[in-house]
Design a protein around this motif. Structure first.
Motif, PDB file in Angstrom:
ATOM      1  N   THR A  62       9.295 -11.092  47.194  1.00  0.00           N
ATOM      2  CA  THR A  62       9.896 -11.797  48.326  1.00  0.00           C
ATOM      3  C   THR A  62       9.078 -11.595  49.599  1.00  0.00           C
ATOM      4  OG1 THR A  62      11.978 -11.195  47.275  1.00  0.00           O
ATOM      5  CG2 THR A  62      12.112 -12.283  49.396  1.00  0.00           C
ATOM      6  N   PHE A  63       8.648 -10.365  49.812  1.00  0.00           N
ATOM      7  CA  PHE A  63       7.812 -10.116  50.996  1.00  0.00           C
ATOM      8  C   PHE A  63       6.591 -11.017  50.980  1.00  0.00           C
ATOM      9  CE2 PHE A  63      10.002  -6.040  51.843  1.00  0.00           C
ATOM     10  CZ  PHE A  63      10.144  -6.174  53.215  1.00  0.00           C
ATOM     11  N   LYS A  87      17.135 -12.230  52.803  1.00  0.00           N
ATOM     12  CA  LYS A  87      17.446 -12.206  54.226  1.00  0.00           C
ATOM     13  C   LYS A  87      17.007 -10.897  54.859  1.00  0.00           C
ATOM     14  CE  LYS A  87      21.132 -15.554  54.158  1.00  0.00           C
ATOM     15  NZ  LYS A  87      22.565 -15.778  54.043  1.00  0.00           N
ATOM     16  N   LEU A  88      17.162  -9.825  54.102  1.00  0.00           N
ATOM     17  CA  LEU A  88      16.727  -8.531  54.611  1.00  0.00           C
ATOM     18  C   LEU A  88      15.215  -8.526  54.802  1.00  0.00           C
ATOM     19  CD1 LEU A  88      18.197  -5.917  55.252  1.00  0.00           C
ATOM     20  CD2 LEU A  88      17.574  -5.093  53.000  1.00  0.00           C
ATOM     21  N   VAL A  89      14.509  -9.118  53.852  1.00  0.00           N
ATOM     22  CA  VAL A  89      13.055  -9.220  53.963  1.00  0.00           C
ATOM     23  C   VAL A  89      12.680 -10.027  55.202  1.00  0.00           C
ATOM     24  CG1 VAL A  89      11.038 -10.307  52.905  1.00  0.00           C
ATOM     25  CG2 VAL A  89      12.564  -8.896  51.523  1.00  0.00           C
ATOM     26  N   LEU A 131      16.333 -19.088  58.856  1.00  0.00           N
ATOM     27  CA  LEU A 131      17.435 -18.912  57.914  1.00  0.00           C
ATOM     28  C   LEU A 131      18.462 -17.897  58.399  1.00  0.00           C
ATOM     29  CD1 LEU A 131      18.233 -19.764  55.013  1.00  0.00           C
ATOM     30  CD2 LEU A 131      17.105 -17.680  54.240  1.00  0.00           C
ATOM     31  N   ILE A 132      17.979 -16.905  59.156  1.00  0.00           N
ATOM     32  CA  ILE A 132      18.913 -15.868  59.586  1.00  0.00           C
ATOM     33  C   ILE A 132      19.221 -15.973  61.080  1.00  0.00           C
ATOM     34  CG2 ILE A 132      18.400 -14.211  57.772  1.00  0.00           C
ATOM     35  CD1 ILE A 132      16.519 -12.812  59.754  1.00  0.00           C
ATOM     36  N   LEU A 174      14.345 -10.382  57.867  1.00  0.00           N
ATOM     37  CA  LEU A 174      14.661  -9.605  59.063  1.00  0.00           C
ATOM     38  C   LEU A 174      13.576  -8.577  59.353  1.00  0.00           C
ATOM     39  CD1 LEU A 174      17.213  -9.306  61.045  1.00  0.00           C
ATOM     40  CD2 LEU A 174      17.576  -7.170  59.833  1.00  0.00           C
TER      41      LEU A 174
END
Lengths: 914, 210
Positions: free
Chosen positions: B124-125, A794-796, B135-136, A798
């Motif tokens: 992940t990047f 999720k941080l990625v 998702l967020i 963002l």
């Protein structure tokens, strides 16, 4: 101090009956200090006398840390002390934002007097100089155990001491344990309180013992045995707890769980203490561990329910627990509470059933109309004992009426909570009294409960299926699962279980005595009620409601009941119990459940009124967790005091060694500040002192206090965008790891980043770890492959969505304060007026602030987004009003689509769906 | 990379990382990677995303290193990650300085406490390079049955089982919100504190007017 001494000479009437109470007051009036008193020894009375003694024109005293009902009571008792004297006093004025606006507060402060203020309001008023610290005569703190380094209370005291060297600080606590455990031993607390004297008053101190023991109350102890099936369940639950604890220790070897054992698991604060240990690593513990932590809470609860709920209600709770934990089809065993798979769990569930339906060998639930008389519908053993006790009292009152004194013939019955009160009252109203040597029983009541349970069960199963199966299917199908909500017109298939009325006993109105005997008589009039043992007769329900409704409007009748005729049932309510005792003057007290502090209250009451006779019956389940819990609570308090006395002794050595500098609280303070300057390394020669705008809601956290400690000027503001504005271009949104997880989940963070980006050149996201966090651990659980639910992912996402948002990583609020200071260097100071106006809609009042809890509730509803929730909050009074609005009304505020969704969400009747 | 708009499906790795024996390469397993000796950054994990890698242990010995690298990077790439491997105990000061530098030089700091975690970030990047942030984002879908539990559990200390028993007793949220506290108190699991919190939430005005 000068004020205090001056007031000493005036004629002050004290309404403290006991010698040790007078001494406490004298001590603390003469010299500032921290008073730690054993629970139940009459703290509020001492406080109200202390406040009264300062209530003189020209004084402004702040009372910090009182709960709202305590405030009321202290206010009232100050008024009653005042009425007995001819000194002009102002009484206690209570300030909280909901009722008193800024202008009004300013006016009140100007007039002076005694104020009880919520710490969050006080800290902002002090910072904005709405209340000038110099004008404060002194501060009285109750619940001093909460004053730890980073607390708002410590922040308030620091501001106060910084500006005001002569005002007094007097701190009180009746909770000795926190001073000895955790990270806040006594000497640290004293430093934060700017105090150097501590007065310890355990129950076993000589003066206390002398005051209380010269006339003892008559106490009759009644040990009640729990039934065999209750014992089986209790042992099974304990076994489950033990397994959970072992599992917790095994799977989290890095965490220090040593002090935990089955005994500590019985304490009420156990869940909190697990969370405290696990919190620093909470984002990294496995799903299973989290599950076990919540399981432990559940198990602890059912352990409590076992002894307090009747057998039917107990089984109902188990049904709900089982329902929420039943694995969804296709899911793996791992996601579910491990204890449910133990044999012991099986014992819990099957024994609980057997308590209702009798032996299950040849009967099924459907056949249970023929429940045998001997087994099934088990009653709580305390019930018949209670009936016996009341019977005995009545007999005695009838045959040997006591010599008249100032006590009433009231029977005061004390239970642990409102629910138990209600249950006991139901029992007393419905019991079949003792006849022919057969003990009193509650067959009728239990049958009625069973009937209600049978009506409830099918509904419950239906709703459960909807809620949980649905949850799972939406995950698979995505949105728009259900389309058939239009069942509103259709009446629910089953009549709703009636649970109206009778609750006047509970909580809020706990001081209203309830006339039980009168109702009991009116119940007996209807013979049918007592004799009709058949289930399925609606008369029973109807009769009960008539009786109960009488009670419900008891205030409307304005009839004064004679106290002699009453059985008053109240829940234990901390210091408020003192008040109940004073008002009711009971001759008989039945403690339905043990409570150590109440015993002391009775002692204090008894010793304060020499001319009132009193008999106490004291019931407990022998060799049960109830007894064990009671004993260990007593022991823990005693241990805490013993340790405090030792620490007090050691502390004195430290003080004398350090000499003059330690003697003076101001010097201690200056030294603390000095070290801070050395670390921060800035001499404020600049034309403007460094400034930070802080959102009002952030005053719940410790960061504003620490920023202030680094000599930054804190400007409390109502910010719409961001939490901290440190320069005209730099805006910071602070997230603790826990906040980060939750605000990712509900999408709040995304929106917050959007708005920050819109209004500020340098939007920053601060991720703040707990200061006790142990490092060198991965941010997330690394066992699985890349998952879309990981915090990392999720941080990625963002950062990919907002490349301009920069992240500040901080290991603790202390580090954050340093980082802020560093970032501010060479930047202009923020403009508070501008910061407040940023992000507001056209014409929106900047002074509005929102209540957090209803806001969270609202925002978790479907179709409520960051774009429309504010409209709703501005247009609608509260959530209840919203729930009663028509679809059209809601649509007018949030639009057609969202309005319909909100309306349906609120009105959808889950029982109506098949 | 900016000059290669099509981009590669692989994470591009500056060979310098291998020469230095960077262990996080061992942990890039779910996404393929390849060398690219022309990189100014250490890793390229998307068409417009690059990452510089910095071990704090190294940073403490050679504080100038990272500044030179940042300078060499110039203004390339849209999202510039400074992947910091936290491998020393007392990192507060270094991180504070790096935070300031990152803001001035338009870098986004990501901290990793293990090599595995650092590798996971790079993976992940790369794999979410093209993903939408749905998702967020706030969810709009009106799926009532599952949301009702969420809504009720937003009240402190109310758990799933409590929410379920509340709804099973009152049927609808509206009924529950209009119930008097004593009614709720009758439901198993709902103690005084819970009921108080719930009623307060329902009754408290949204707006505190000064």
């Amino acid at each position: 101090m000068s004020n205090a001494l001056a007031a000493e000479h005036e004629d002050i009437r004290l309404s403290l009956p006991l010698e040790y109470q007078k001494q406490i007051l004298r001590d603390v009036r003469t010299e500032d200090g921290l008073v730690i008193l054993a629970r139940g020894l009459g703290l509020p009375r001492i406080i109200s006398n202390l406040l009264h003694s300062y209530d003189r024109p020209g004084n402004l005293v702040v009372l910090l840390g009182a709960h709202s009902r305590e405030e009321d009571w202290i206010g009232e008792s100050m008024a009653s002390i005042a009425s007995a004297t001819d000194v002009a006093t102002k009484g206690l004025q209570i300030l909280n934002t909901e009722l008193t606006g800024v202008e009004k507060r300013e006016k009140l402060y100007a007039q002076g007097g005694m104020f009880s203020i919520t710490s969050r309001i006080l800290v902002t008023d002090l910072l904005t100089k709405l209340l000038d610290p110099v004008k404060i005569t002194g501060i009285v703190i109750i619940r001093a155990e909460r004053v730890v380094a980073t607390s708002t209370e410590a922040f308030i005291l620091r501001i106060f001491r910084q500006n005001n060297k002569v005002g007094f600080i007097k701190a009180f606590s009746d909770n000795p344990e926190p001073f000895t455990t955790g990270f806040s031993p006594l000497s640290n607390m004293m430093r934060h309180l700017f105090l150097r004297k501590v007065y310890l008053w355990p129950r076993y101190r000589l003066e206390v013992a002398k005051s209380l023991e010269n006339r003892r109350a008559e106490v009759i102890e009644l040990e009640v045995n729990i039934t065999e099936s209750m014992r089986d369940i209790q042992n099974a639950i304990l076994e489950c707890i033990e397994v959970c604890l072992a599992e917790l220790k095994r799977s989290n070897s890095q965490v220090d769980f040593e002090e935990w054992n089955i005994e500590s698991a019985l304490q009420s604060g156990f869940e909190a203490s697990i969370r405290r240990v696990l919190d620093p690593v909470w984002h990294r513990v496995s799903k299973k561990t989290r599950q076990i932590v919540s399981d432990l809470t559940t198990l602890q609860q059912i352990l409590h329910y076992l002894l307090t709920y009747d057998s039917v209600s107990f089984n109902k709770v188990l049904d709900a627990i089982l329902a929420t934990n039943t694995p969804a089809p296709g899911s793996t065993r791992q996601n579910h509470s491990p204890w449910l798979f133990l044999d012991a769990a099986n014992i819990i569930f099957s024994t609980a059933k057997r308590r209702i339906f009798g032996s299950l060998e040849n009967k099924t639930e459907t056949l249970s109309n023929q429940i045998s008389e001997s087994e099934g519908l088990e009653e709580l053993p305390k019930w018949s004992m209670l009936a016996e006790v009341i019977d005995e009292i009545e007999h005695e009152l009838h045959f040997n009426p006591p010599s008249p004194d100032s006590a009433n013939n009231t029977i005061l019955l004390m239970c642990s909570d409102g629910r138990t009160c209600r249950q006991v009252r139901q029992f007393l109203q419905n019991m079949q009294p003792t006849e022919n040597g057969k003990p009193a029983n509650a067959k009728t009541m239990m049958r009625r409960k069973l009937k209600a349970y049978r009506e409830w069960k099918p509904n419950f199963v239906k709703i459960k299926d909807q809620l949980f199966r649905h949850e799972e299917s939406t995950v698979k199908q995505g949105i728009h699962g259900h389309q058939n909500y239009d069942h509103r017109g259709k009446p629910p298939p089953n009549k709703r279980r009636r649970v109206r009325g009778g609750g006047t006993i509970a909580a809020a109105s706990s001081t209203h005595p309830i006339n039980i005997r009168n109702t009991a008589i009116c119940m007996e009039d209807g013979e049918a009620t007592r004799l009709d043992d058949f289930l399925g007769n609606d008369d029973i329900v109807a009769k009960e409601e008539v009786a109960v409704d009488l009670l419900e409007h008891i205030e409307d009748f304005f009839e004064l009941y004679d106290y002699d005729e009453l059985v008053v049932i109240l829940p234990y309510d901390g210091d408020m119990d003192d008040r109940a005792l004073e008002e009711l003057r009971p001759r008989f007290i039945v403690m339905y459940e043990p409570e150590p502090s109440f015993i002391r209250r009775v002692e204090v009451y008894r010793s304060s009124h020499q001319n009132r006779s009193l008999r106490v019956y004291y019931m407990y389940y022998g060799s049960s967790v109830e007894e064990q819990r009671y004993l260990s609570a007593v022991r823990r308090e005693k241990d805490a005091f013993t340790r405090l006395i030792r620490e007090k002794g050691n502390m004195a050595i430290v003080l004398t060694q350090d000499g003059a500098s330690m003697d003076d609280p101001q010097n201690i303070f200056l030294r603390t500040i000095n070290t801070r300057i050395a670390g921060g390394g800035r001499i404020t020669a600049a034309s403007e002192p460094p400034r930070v705008c802080v959102d009002l809601r952030e005053f719940r956290s410790s960061l504003p206090s620490l920023l202030h400690g680094r000599n930054l000027t804190i400007v409390p503001c109502m910010l719409t965008v961001g939490d901290y504005i440190i320069s005209p271009t730099m805006c910071i949104e602070r997230k603790s790891v826990k906040d980060l997880i939750s605000s990712f989940r509900d999408g709040r963070l995304y929106t917050q980043c959007e708005t920050m980006l819109l209004h500020y050149k340098t939007p920053l996201l601060l991720i703040e770890f707990d200061q006790n966090k142990t490092d060198k651990k991965p941010f997330a659980d690394m066992t699985s492959s890349i998952g879309s639910t990981d915090l990392q992912t999720k941080l990625v996402l963002l950062t990919l969505a907002f490349p301009r948002i920069k992240i500040i990583w901080s290991s603790s609020p202390y580090a954050t304060a340093e980082i802020f200071e560093e970032l501010k260097k060479n930047h202009d100071e923020p403009n508070p007026v501008k910061a407040v106006s940023i992000g507001l809609e056209e014409g929106e009042e900047p002074t509005n602030s929102y209540n957090q809890a209803p806001q969270d509730f609202l925002r978790s509803m479907p179709a409520i987004s960051s774009k429309n929730y504010k409209n709703l909050m501005l247009e609608v009074e509260n959530l209840r009003t919203l729930s009663n609005m028509s679809q059209r009304q809601i649509q007018n505020i949030v639009g057609l689509e969202a309005g319909r969704a909100v309306y349906k969400f609120l009105n959808k009747d889950f029982r109506g769906l098949s | 990379r900016l000059n290669n708009p099509g981009g590669s499906n692989n994470i591009l790795v500056n060979p310098r990382q291998v020469r230095k024996g960077n262990r996080i390469l061992d942990h890039i397993r779910n996404v393929p990677w390849e060398y690219d000796s022309e990189l100014q950054s250490d890793f390229v994990v998307g068409t417009t995303t690059c990452a510089l890698f910095l071990s704090l242990k190294y940073h403490r010995l050679h504080p100038e290193y990272v500044y030179n690298r940042i300078q060499a990077l110039g203004k390339l790439y849209n999202l510039r990650i400074l992947l910091v491997r936290v491998d020393i105990d007392n990192h507060t000061d270094s991180i504070r300085d790096l935070t300031k530098t990152s803001i001035i030089n338009n870098l986004t700091i990501i901290l990793a406490w293990t090599d595995a975690e650092a590798g996971r970030y790079l993976e992940t990047f790369k794999s979410y390079e093209m993903a939408q942030p749905t998702l967020i984002m706030e969810k709009q879908a009106p799926d009532y049955a599952s949301r009702i539990i969420d809504t009720l559990t937003s009240v402190r200390s109310v758990n799933k089982a409590d929410a379920l028993s509340l709804i099973s007793n009152f049927g609808s949220l509206r009924n529950a919100m209009n119930a008097i506290p004593e009614e709720i108190l009758m439901i198993g699991g709902w103690g005084q504190q819970k009921v108080d919190r719930f009623t307060q939430t329902i009754e408290a005005p949204f707006v505190i007017r000064n």
